[in-house]
Motif scaffolding. Sequence first.
Motif, short mmCIF file in Angstrom:
data_model
loop_
_atom_site.label_atom_id
_atom_site.label_comp_id
_atom_site.label_asym_id
_atom_site.label_seq_id
_atom_site.Cartn_x
_atom_site.Cartn_y
_atom_site.Cartn_z
N PRO A 11 -3.35 -0.33 8.54
CA PRO A 11 -2.97 0.49 7.63
C PRO A 11 -2.66 -0.13 6.32
O PRO A 11 -2.81 -1.30 5.93
N ILE A 32 -1.53 10.73 -3.31
CA ILE A 32 -0.71 9.96 -2.55
C ILE A 32 0.46 10.90 -2.24
O ILE A 32 1.24 11.28 -3.34
N HIS A 58 5.62 11.06 2.45
CA HIS A 58 6.10 11.74 3.54
C HIS A 58 7.50 11.50 3.77
O HIS A 58 7.99 10.32 3.98
N TRP A 71 6.34 7.11 4.99
CA TRP A 71 5.13 6.50 5.06
C TRP A 71 4.33 7.43 3.81
O TRP A 71 4.82 8.47 3.40
N TYR A 72 3.27 7.08 3.31
CA TYR A 72 2.28 7.29 2.21
C TYR A 72 1.09 7.77 3.04
O TYR A 72 0.38 7.15 3.56
N HIS A 73 0.42 8.95 2.33
CA HIS A 73 -0.95 9.24 2.62
C HIS A 73 -1.39 10.26 1.67
O HIS A 73 -0.72 11.05 1.20
N SER A 119 -6.86 16.15 3.90
CA SER A 119 -6.02 15.16 4.63
C SER A 119 -6.40 14.73 5.79
O SER A 119 -6.35 13.53 6.29
N VAL A 137 -7.08 10.55 6.12
CA VAL A 137 -6.08 10.12 6.68
C VAL A 137 -6.90 9.33 8.05
O VAL A 137 -6.81 8.33 8.34
N TYR A 141 -3.35 5.08 5.04
CA TYR A 141 -1.82 5.54 5.12
C TYR A 141 -1.26 4.30 5.22
O TYR A 141 -1.75 3.19 5.43
N SER A 178 -1.77 4.95 15.00
CA SER A 178 -2.74 5.68 14.39
C SER A 178 -4.01 5.55 15.28
O SER A 178 -3.83 5.08 16.31
N ALA A 182 1.00 7.90 12.20
CA ALA A 182 0.13 8.15 11.08
C ALA A 182 -1.25 8.59 11.38
O ALA A 182 -2.10 9.15 10.82
N ARG A 225 -4.03 11.61 12.72
CA ARG A 225 -4.20 12.96 12.23
C ARG A 225 -3.50 13.84 13.07
O ARG A 225 -3.36 15.16 12.78
#
Length: 486
Positions: free
Chosen positions: A97, A123, A126, A163-165, A170, A174, A179, A201, A256, A258
């Motif tokens: 990640p 970004i 979340h 978390w960020y994505h 998406s 992702v 992420y 993930s 994270a 999808r």
Amino acid sequence: MISFYRSMIAGVLLLACSTSPGSGVTPAKDAGPVQVEASVPRAQQPAHWDNEIRSKELLDENPDPAIVEVSLEAKLETVAVPGGPSLTLWTFNGQVPGPTIRVRKGNELRVKVKNSLPEPTTIHWHGVRVPNRMDGTEMVQKPIEPGATFVYDYVLKDEGTYWYHPHVKSSPQVGFGLYGALIVEPELPDGLPEDLPIVLSDLSVDKDEKLAPGNESGGFGDFFGREGKYVLVNGRVSAKVTMRSGLGQRWRFVNAARARYFSLAFPGLEVHRIGGDGGRMEKSIKIQNTLLVPGERAEFFVVATGAAGSVTNVENKSYDRFHAGASPGTSTPLFQVSVSADAAVSKEVPPAKLVTIPRIDVSSLKERPFEFSQVPLNAPTGFGINGKQMKDLEPFVAQRNTDELWTVTNASGMDHPFHLHGFFFQVVKFNGVAPPVLEWKDTINLIPKDTMQIAVQFDNRPGMWMFHCHILDHADAGMMAMLNVE
Ligand code: C2O
Ligand code: CU
Ligand code: CU
């Protein structure tokens, strides 16, 4: 395997009963469990305990202690996945990640983003209560074009595991590797052990073991949700953590993926759930397994109970999102836990009381029903909310500084994780039953026919927000709605 809320309601969890106050780190063998406290020094984790699992963290570039300033570059990079293939992924700063960002509640975070991808991106933070214009959706910003930069800048109002994505395309973006974890520590030390962020993930590859194109399997992929061949733990197929028998560790999980659900089991470990999406929960709950759905987070206080030198695995049980009556789940090792040769310490337990969460008064709130459903009038892969796809839905309107009581029902034949941007909620009732412990949530799974009542708190951050299914293929296929907070 049942979800955390379903199992909490069904009462199959063992409620925490950790009461014996502790002192020191090496009491006599039969002293009973030791409750960790901020004021009491604790034994060290084994040497190199996290070397084969921890992801790199970003260094703060700003000398002001109140400001954390970091740089993220979204770019393609050839990555050798430990235990897996070597292939070109979409990365933040060359890693999957992306690097962990660590801040403290009350800090200002500035993230300078450079887009070196071949297509626009954004970004989304979340779970974080960001100002609306920092939410990273196309409702609030123009995507960052290739070669362009954008600075996300906001103050962290809440501790917790976030978390960020990206929030454009998406599911593919992702799925390609974009992420990372955002950890917000509380203002004052909480006495819990040093944490270990664990980002779960998966990775889809084609028959040549190259990154799959993102739209693989076409409409079937949209409908079923794309799960990749390789399951990753902090970007590794083969991850490993070392524990000292009796000594607690704090694991912060992020799902994270999808579309993939993780149904975690912890043989050989004693596990207390201590936090969820929005920080610590009121009280810890002892668990044996838990479901973590896409977008969701959970924090655990984990103790190895095995003898020095023993090895166990955190396991992932297969989960049937379609409730098709498939054969019972197989268990696969997710990552290895080895117990070091260090002498055991008296078994630690988390504090029984963690934080105080004010309960939202639901006696006179505006009520709203929402239904997650398949939309048969459209393509067979159509998903929607209240019978309509995102493109056909008018934005819902709410008033700032109000609370609302939402009833969210899954009227479709498969699971969907409901996720709300920008605001936390409290579960008031899940299938009619009040949960025994209060916590802040932003993502929660609904199996077919599940219905939950949630109290949503709209503070003073007006703007266009959204809520959607966090199986990103479903969100992209229309199971998404806008919410205008005025
Ligand atoms: Cu992780 Cu729109 O969300
Ligand atoms: Cu979100
Ligand atoms: Cu869905």
